[in-house]
Each structure stands twice: as structure tokens, then as C-alpha cells.
Design an enzyme around this catalytic site. Structure first.
Site, PDB file in Angstrom:
ATOM      1  N   HIS A  60      60.546  48.980  37.200  1.00 39.81           N
ATOM      2  CA  HIS A  60      59.687  47.814  37.414  1.00 39.81           C
ATOM      3  C   HIS A  60      59.140  47.874  38.841  1.00 39.81           C
ATOM      4  O   HIS A  60      59.868  47.678  39.796  1.00 39.81           O
ATOM      5  CB  HIS A  60      60.502  46.540  37.191  1.00 39.81           C
ATOM      6  CG  HIS A  60      59.674  45.303  37.118  1.00 39.81           C
ATOM      7  ND1 HIS A  60      58.431  45.189  37.706  1.00 39.81           N
ATOM      8  CD2 HIS A  60      59.905  44.102  36.514  1.00 39.81           C
ATOM      9  CE1 HIS A  60      57.938  43.986  37.473  1.00 39.81           C
ATOM     10  NE2 HIS A  60      58.810  43.310  36.753  1.00 39.81           N
TER      11      HIS A  60
ATOM     12  N   PHE B 198      57.552  36.152  37.492  1.00 39.66           N
ATOM     13  CA  PHE B 198      58.348  35.043  38.003  1.00 39.66           C
ATOM     14  C   PHE B 198      57.370  34.033  38.589  1.00 39.66           C
ATOM     15  O   PHE B 198      56.354  34.396  39.197  1.00 39.66           O
ATOM     16  CB  PHE B 198      59.278  35.525  39.118  1.00 39.66           C
ATOM     17  CG  PHE B 198      60.584  36.060  38.604  1.00 39.66           C
ATOM     18  CD1 PHE B 198      60.871  36.138  37.258  1.00 39.66           C
ATOM     19  CD2 PHE B 198      61.559  36.475  39.502  1.00 39.66           C
ATOM     20  CE1 PHE B 198      62.096  36.617  36.807  1.00 39.66           C
ATOM     21  CE2 PHE B 198      62.782  36.957  39.061  1.00 39.66           C
ATOM     22  CZ  PHE B 198      63.048  37.034  37.721  1.00 39.66           C
TER      23      PHE B 198
ATOM     24  N   HIS C 273      55.161  43.760  29.004  1.00 42.59           N
ATOM     25  CA  HIS C 273      55.798  43.511  30.292  1.00 42.59           C
ATOM     26  C   HIS C 273      57.205  44.116  30.215  1.00 42.59           C
ATOM     27  O   HIS C 273      57.623  44.785  31.147  1.00 42.59           O
ATOM     28  CB  HIS C 273      55.804  42.011  30.605  1.00 42.59           C
ATOM     29  CG  HIS C 273      56.213  41.735  32.011  1.00 42.59           C
ATOM     30  ND1 HIS C 273      55.572  42.307  33.083  1.00 42.59           N
ATOM     31  CD2 HIS C 273      57.218  40.994  32.535  1.00 42.59           C
ATOM     32  CE1 HIS C 273      56.170  41.912  34.203  1.00 42.59           C
ATOM     33  NE2 HIS C 273      57.171  41.122  33.893  1.00 42.59           N
TER      34      HIS C 273
ATOM     35  N   CYS D  96      55.391  39.880  39.733  1.00 42.30           N
ATOM     36  CA  CYS D  96      55.287  40.991  38.779  1.00 42.30           C
ATOM     37  C   CYS D  96      53.944  41.045  38.069  1.00 42.30           C
ATOM     38  O   CYS D  96      53.681  41.977  37.310  1.00 42.30           O
ATOM     39  CB  CYS D  96      56.412  40.884  37.764  1.00 42.30           C
ATOM     40  SG  CYS D  96      57.975  40.505  38.550  1.00 42.30           S
TER      41      CYS D  96
END
Lengths: 85, 402
Positions: B331, B390, B294, B162
Site C-alpha cells: 500500500h 482514511f 482499493h 490513501c
């Protein structure tokens, strides 16, 4: 193997313990199972019993599936087996 | 050290097929999330996503190109064409030799993988199309951009889940700032909204089945999106000499690794990246008016991120605005930082701060001004864009009004 024995076996394997160390009163925290361990246990439970467990890691205490102890998890699984079996 | 400015921007995502329509949607707080349309969707537990709709490839790509372009490459080229057209740059000679493409991406050609796995595993076929490999490789999009625009300098793809786009743009920024390249095309792309791509995320049990509600007390997970964002990063004097329109200045960045957990975020790791970006840009916390969070809408990310921001900014955390535009465009995984940079550009250039939509209940653990539900006019001189991946890999960019 009974539902209880199978669930205890799955949880014990996740916690890297002997099944005899897992009691119905144990909480996941007692057993050292974190949120990732819980998600993995639920996957194993779904595979073992061919059920779908409604569980969202963002709201673990929401919904019908009670994860507060091994006994509550077993009760939840038995209910799902009855509904989905 | 050279100064680095943005002289072109392009995108395609669930909010729009170009930058103006995307920014308009952000200003209006529109939601791009809806019911997924794909094969076997009924076998998914999570059936929502921010899909790019109404995307017709006819007239954009010819038959030979389509045989080679996975959807993530198609998105990238659409965004790159818009960005390069806006920049007005043509690449030849030394400029071409030194200018390159660095893109973020996580999954590569997931549509191609999905289709071909079906074909060989499910349908039992023993033959696949000859271009499966060049279609699915993660660097395909960067390579096709380099070919279409004659970019012959340093070009590659960055994969950090991400944070891929932010890592890619940070890398491109470094290349221009150090004088290695006068121009870098950068950003990110993702097309993971296929059966296997959603099924994999579903397994982690962090996805919402109804909406993405970042920072809201009743948030229940993330929602996937797809698309691309592409920018032209140009050395300031180079841009000035040719009279280019400057959208914003990239003033700094920082990266950090939590070195802690493969999925759980770390406040310290996030705070180090945010503080590092301020330091790199030579800014004080008080200079920052807006942070594009985020803000995934998961329990863990949002509270950790707010806590990290509070640690870095102290009392100023109560004055700055921080919104998550993932509530609108979903996302985009490896492409997300690129689309989110658009919200930062809108803040510093247009003085409009994109909202966090779907906001319903305040969460005491996310006690910040998250610009709930409606965009706001504000005089923002500096904006940050956060990405915390992640794997614990963090990258934060700082933009300044040009």
C-alpha cells in the site's frame, strides 16, 4: 492499585463511565467500546503495565488475548505481566 | 468537453524501477513484499514492507539535487522522466505556460522528518541541514517535476491519505477535459517506509506481520509500500495531431465523502463514488470488465468494498474481475492509486488482468472473481480504479481502451 482496578479504570475512562459501572462480566459491546476504542484501550493498558499485547484489529478473536469480557481481558493481562514482567 | 488520453507512464515501486518491469511482475504475480531493511527495524512490531530495492541515485541526480530531494521526490522524478520520455513532449511557450503538475502525496518528506527528528531529539543536536523544509514539504516533488520539465501551469499537491493519487489524477483530468490545460503531469508518490512511518501505522493495529492477502478469508491486514507513479494526461486532439502513442483514455471520475468515520469505511460512500464514475464516463455497469480494487487486505475494507461493488453492479458484479495489486506492491498510501492505474492500463491496453496474489481462502463476504494468484488474459474495454481513504474520502477513475 491492583491489576483489576487499573484495567477497570482504563476501560471506564474509555467508555466515559464510572469505574463502578464496569463489572467483570461486562463485554466491550455492553460498554459501548468500538474497535477504535478497543485499540486505544489496549494502548493505555500496554503503557500502564509496560507490556506488549498481541492484538490485530483485523482478527480480534485470533491469538491468545481474549477480549470477550472485562474478566477475560484482565486474565490476559495478568498472563502477559507474568510472561513479560 | 475535451477527451483526455494518457500518453506517458512512469513508475518506480517494489515491483520494478520502470513500467515494463512493473507490468511484467504483475503479469507473473510476483510479490514485492519482504523483510524491511532500515535503522532500528528490530524495534518494530511490523517488520515487512514493499521497499524499493537496489535504488542507486548515482547518475540520476547530482550532489546539489540530492541535497534537496527527499526519497519521495527522487521516486517522483524517476517516474516523471520515464513518463515524459514516453510522451515525447517538450514544454515551451504556451504549452509550458498552460501545462502543470498535480501529484498525490500523504506524508511528504518522511525520511527527512525521521532523520532530523532523530538528530535533534535523540542525538540532542541543535542544528539541522538548511534544506530540511524544502526537502520535506509535500509539494516538493510536484515543484521539482515542474522545474525539470518547464511546466509553468497549475501545479500543486493533493493530500487525501490513501486516495491522494486518485484525487490528484481526477483533478488533472478535469483540467484537461475542461480545456484549461492541454497537458497535465499527474500521479502520486510516497516514501513512508522509515522507522517513524512504520511505527505510526503499527499503532493502529491494522497491519499484517506476514503478508497482504486481500479478499482472502485469512487476511490479517495491510502492508506498506513505497514508490511513485506518474502519467501524462493529454487532450485527445493535441495527442492525435502530433501522432502520440495513446496508452488509454481517461473517461470519467467521481469523488465522494462518507462524512461518517475517520477510519472505518462506508459502503454507501464507496458505492456513490463508483456509480458516480460510471455516470460521469457515460458508461453502463456492464461495460466494466475490471476493477483495480482499493483492496487493502484489512477485514473492514475488503468486505465493504465488495459489498459496494455488488450494490452498484448487481448481477454484473459476478461477471467482472476485481483484483488488488497491493498484494504485490504493498500500500503506497498517497502514491498507491498511481501505481494501481498501471494495472488498469495493462487490462485495457494489453488485455492482461493483474492478479490478487496471496489468495488462500475464499471469504463469503468477498464473493467476487478476485483473479486469485494468477494473471489472466481477458478482453477488457473499461477498467475502474478505486481508492477509499482514511477520513472517508473516496475517488474512483474510469479508463477506457484507446
Amino acid at each position: 492499585m491492583s491489576v483489576t482496578d487499573k484495567v477497570i479504570e482504563i476501560i471506564a475512562e474509555q467508555a466515559v463511565l464510572e469505574p463502578s459501572d464496569v463489572t467483570l462480566e461486562s463485554t466491550l459491546e455492553d460498554l459501548g467500546i468500538d474497535s477504535m476504542g478497543l485499540v486505544e484501550s489496549i494502548f493505555s493498558i500496554e503503557e500502564a503495565f509496560d507490556i506488549s499485547v498481541p492484538f490485530n484489529a483485523n482478527e480480534p478473536t485470533q491469538g491468545d488475548f481474549d477480549i470477550s469480557s472485562v474478566a477475560s481481558i484482565i486474565a490476559g493481562i495478568e498472563k502477559l505481566i507474568a510472561e513479560q514482567g | 468537453m475535451k477527451r483526455v488520453v494518457i500518453t506517458g507512464a512512469g513508475t518506480i515501486n517494489a515491483l520494478g524501477h520502470n513500467v515494463p518491469s512493473t507490468l511484467e511482475a504483475m503479469r507473473e504475480g510476483r510479490c514485492g513484499i519482504g523483510k524491511l531493511e532500515m535503522r532500528d527495524v528490530e524495534r518494530l512490531a511490523v517488520q515487512i514492507g514493499a521497499q524499493v530495492r537496489g535504488f542507486e541515485t548515482e547518475g540520476l541526480f547530482n550532489r546539489q539535487q540530492l541535497a534537496l530531494y527527499d526519497r519521495f521526490t527522487q521516486f517522483t522524478l524517476v517516474a516523471a522522466r520515464e513518463a515524459l520520455a514516453q510522451s515525447g513532449l517538450d514544454f515551451s511557450g504556451e504549452l509550458a505556460a498552460k501545462s502543470g503538475v498535480v501529484l498525490g502525496n500523504s506524508g511528504g518528506g518522511m525520511q527527512t522528518l525521521d532523520e532530523n527528528y532523530r538528530s535533534v531529539y535523540e542525538e540532542g543536536k541543535n542544528r539541522v541541514h538548511p534544506f530540511v523544509v524544502p526537502k520535506l514539504m509535500n509539494n516538493a516533488a510536484a515543484s521539482h517535476v515542474s522545474m525539470e520539465f518547464n511546466l509553468k501551469g497549475p501545479s500543486f499537491t493533493v493530500a487525501s491519505a490513501c486516495a491522494s493519487s486518485n484525487h490528484a489524477m481526477a483533478q488533472a483530468f478535469q483540467m484537461v477535459r475542461t480545456g484549461m490545460s492541454p497537458v497535465m503531469v499527474t500521479g502520486g508518490t510516497e516514501s513512508m517506509l522509515c522507522f517513524g512511518g512504520v511505527k505510526a501505522w503499527e499503532g493502529l493495529r491494522v497491519m499484517s506481520k506476514d503478508a497482504c492477502r486481500p479478499f482472502s478469508a485469512n487476511r490479517n491486514g495491510m502492508v506498506q509500500g513505497e514508490g511513485a507513479g506518474v502519467f501524462v494526461f493529454e487532450e485527445y486532439e493535441h495527442a492525435k495531431a502530433r501522432g502520440a502513442e495513446v496508452l488509454a483514455e481517461v473517461s470519467g471520475f467521481a469523488m465522494s465523502s462518507d462524512a461518517a468515520d475517520i477510519v472505518m469505511p462506508s459502503k454507501q460512500g464507496a458505492a456513490r463514488a463508483i456509480a458516480g464514475a460510471l455516470q460521469d464516463a457515460g458508461l453502463n455497469g456492464e461495460d466494466v470488465g475490471y476493477i483495480n480494487a482499493h483492496g487493502t487486505g484489512t477485514t473492514a475494507n475488503d468486505k465493504t468494498e465488495c459489498s459496494a461493488v455488488a450494490d452498484v453492479f448487481g448481477p454484473h458484479a459476478d461477471r467482472l474481475m476485481m483484483s488488488s495489486t497491493k498484494s504485490m506492491h504493498g500500500h503506497l498510501i498517497g502514491g498507491t492509486g498511481a501505481v494501481e492505474l498501471l494495472a488498469c492500463i495493462m487490462a485495457v491496453r494489453d488485455g492482461v488482468v493483474a492478479p490478487t496474489i496471496g489468495y488462500e481462502d475464499p471469504d463469503p463476504e468477498c464473493a467476487m472473481d478476485v483473479v486469485p494468484n494468477e494473471a489472466r488474459e481477458a478482453d477488457v474495454r473499461v477498467a475502474l480504479s478505486n481508492a477509499f481513504a482514511f477520513g472517508g474520502l473516496n475517488a474512483v477513475l474510469a479508463l477506457r481502451r484507446a
